[in-house]
Each structure stands twice: as structure tokens, then as C-alpha cells.
Design a protein around this motif. Structure first.
Motif, PDB file in Angstrom:
ATOM      1  N   HIS A  62     -54.166 -33.679  35.257  1.00  0.00           N
ATOM      2  CA  HIS A  62     -55.620 -33.796  35.155  1.00  0.00           C
ATOM      3  C   HIS A  62     -56.046 -34.037  33.705  1.00  0.00           C
ATOM      4  N   ASP A  63     -56.891 -35.025  33.535  1.00  0.00           N
ATOM      5  CA  ASP A  63     -57.432 -35.433  32.228  1.00  0.00           C
ATOM      6  C   ASP A  63     -56.365 -35.883  31.240  1.00  0.00           C
ATOM      7  N   GLU A  64     -55.186 -36.261  31.740  1.00  0.00           N
ATOM      8  CA  GLU A  64     -54.132 -36.840  30.899  1.00  0.00           C
ATOM      9  C   GLU A  64     -53.679 -38.149  31.551  1.00  0.00           C
ATOM     10  N   ALA A 129     -59.764 -36.413  41.343  1.00  0.00           N
ATOM     11  CA  ALA A 129     -59.147 -35.170  40.860  1.00  0.00           C
ATOM     12  C   ALA A 129     -59.001 -34.245  42.062  1.00  0.00           C
ATOM     13  N   ASP A 139     -54.831 -35.985  38.866  1.00  0.00           N
ATOM     14  CA  ASP A 139     -55.717 -37.135  39.056  1.00  0.00           C
ATOM     15  C   ASP A 139     -54.922 -38.258  39.677  1.00  0.00           C
ATOM     16  N   ASP A 166     -66.274 -42.029  33.857  1.00  0.00           N
ATOM     17  CA  ASP A 166     -65.449 -41.750  32.691  1.00  0.00           C
ATOM     18  C   ASP A 166     -64.973 -43.059  32.118  1.00  0.00           C
TER      19      ASP A 166
END
Length: 167
Positions: A62-64, A129, A139, A166
Motif C-alpha cells: 500500500h502506497d508503495e 486498496a 494496492d 492520486d
């Protein structure tokens, strides 16, 4: 250096690079061996809301967006059919069993531009997500083939309470 010597050096370097890539992927598979894709069919009575042809790009931490996870069934890019239902999302990747993300696993849906080896126009990817297990948020990225990313994100976002964009 002779022509044959140069060829041997090139072959040796190529084999070394392939060896390093195989070693790195096997380490990644060991690291992610505790994670399992949610294989399963749609619940009986689930109402189909939309169907899309997509390019499944990757599943990452997540978020990477540059940290691919080596999860069986989700490790490589593939063409897929994505079915949005009132119970969740079914994903049919080429040559693999159906994956089903129940509605309660999906946390957020938004649009993205970058994921691992895929860079597209602004907001050209859909990022979902979701909880792969109680302790891990991941994700998954999709590139719609027969509709816009905005339309797919809106349909998937209807399954959650949080949507956004995003870059």
C-alpha cells in the motif's frame, strides 16, 4: 581482445544478470509466501453491475507503487476480465482461477499514473486498496481497455465509502 573473447564477456555478463534476477525474484517470493490471493467464486445471488476488460498491472504494498508483491496469481501483468458486483469484485486473469475481492476487503479506490513498470497519462490507472489479510493492506492496479479509468474507478468506488485521485 579478440572477437571470441568479447563474445564470451558479453555472454558471461548476460548470464550473471539473469542469475541475479532469478535470485532476487526467489527472495521476493519467499518474503511474500505468507500472502495469498483470494481465490473464489461470486456469492450466489450477487448482482453484476458492470464488466470490463482490463490489463492487470500489479499488486504492490500500500502506497508503495514500485514495490511489486510476488503473490501466487498476482505476481505478473496479465489481461483480465473484471466484474463489478454488489458483493465485490471478481477478477479473471488469463489462465488462472477466479479471484474474488469481497466488498468488505476493498478500502479505497482512486486513480493513479504510475505503478511499477507502467506509466500512463494522468489518472490512467485505477488503484484499488484492499486487505489481503488482517494485517496487510495492498494496492492493485488496473488499466481499463474498453472504458475510461474514471468510469471504472467510479463503479468500484461505489463499493466503498472513500474515493479520490492520486497523481
Amino acid at each position: 581482445m579478440t572477437r571470441e573473447g568479447a563474445l564470451l564477456v558479453i555472454v558471461a555478463v548476460a548470464l550473471a544478470l539473469i542469475g541475479v534476477a532469478v535470485w532476487a525474484w526467489s527472495r521476493r517470493r519467499r518474503r511474500d509466501s505468507g500472502l495469498a490471493a483470494p481465490v473464489g467464486e461470486l456469492p450466489s445471488g450477487a448482482k453484476t453491475l458492470a464488466e470490463h476488460e482490463v490489463l492487470y498491472v500489479a499488486t504492490t504494498r500500500h502506497d508503495e507503487p514500485l514495490e511489486r508483491l510476488a503473490i501466487e496469481g498476482l505476481g505478473f501483468r496479465s489481461r483480465a476480465d473484471l466484474t463489478v458486483t454488489d458483493a465485490g469484485v471478481a477478477l479473471d486473469l488469463t489462465g488462472l482461477p477466479r479471484l474474488f475481492l469481497a466488498r468488505d476487503r476493498i478500502l479505497t479506490v482512486d486513480q493513479a499514473t504510475v505503478a511499477i513498470d507502467r506509466v500512463v497519462e494522468k489518472d490512467g490507472l485505477v488503484r484499488v486498496a484492499w486487505q489481503i489479510d488482517p494485517d496487510t493492506l495492498v494496492d492493485s492496479y488496473f488499466r481499463p481497455q474498453n472504458s475510461s479509468a474514471r468510469v471504472l474507478a467510479a463503479q468500484l468506488g461505489a463499493l466503498t465509502t472513500t474515493t479520490g485521485t492520486d497523481s
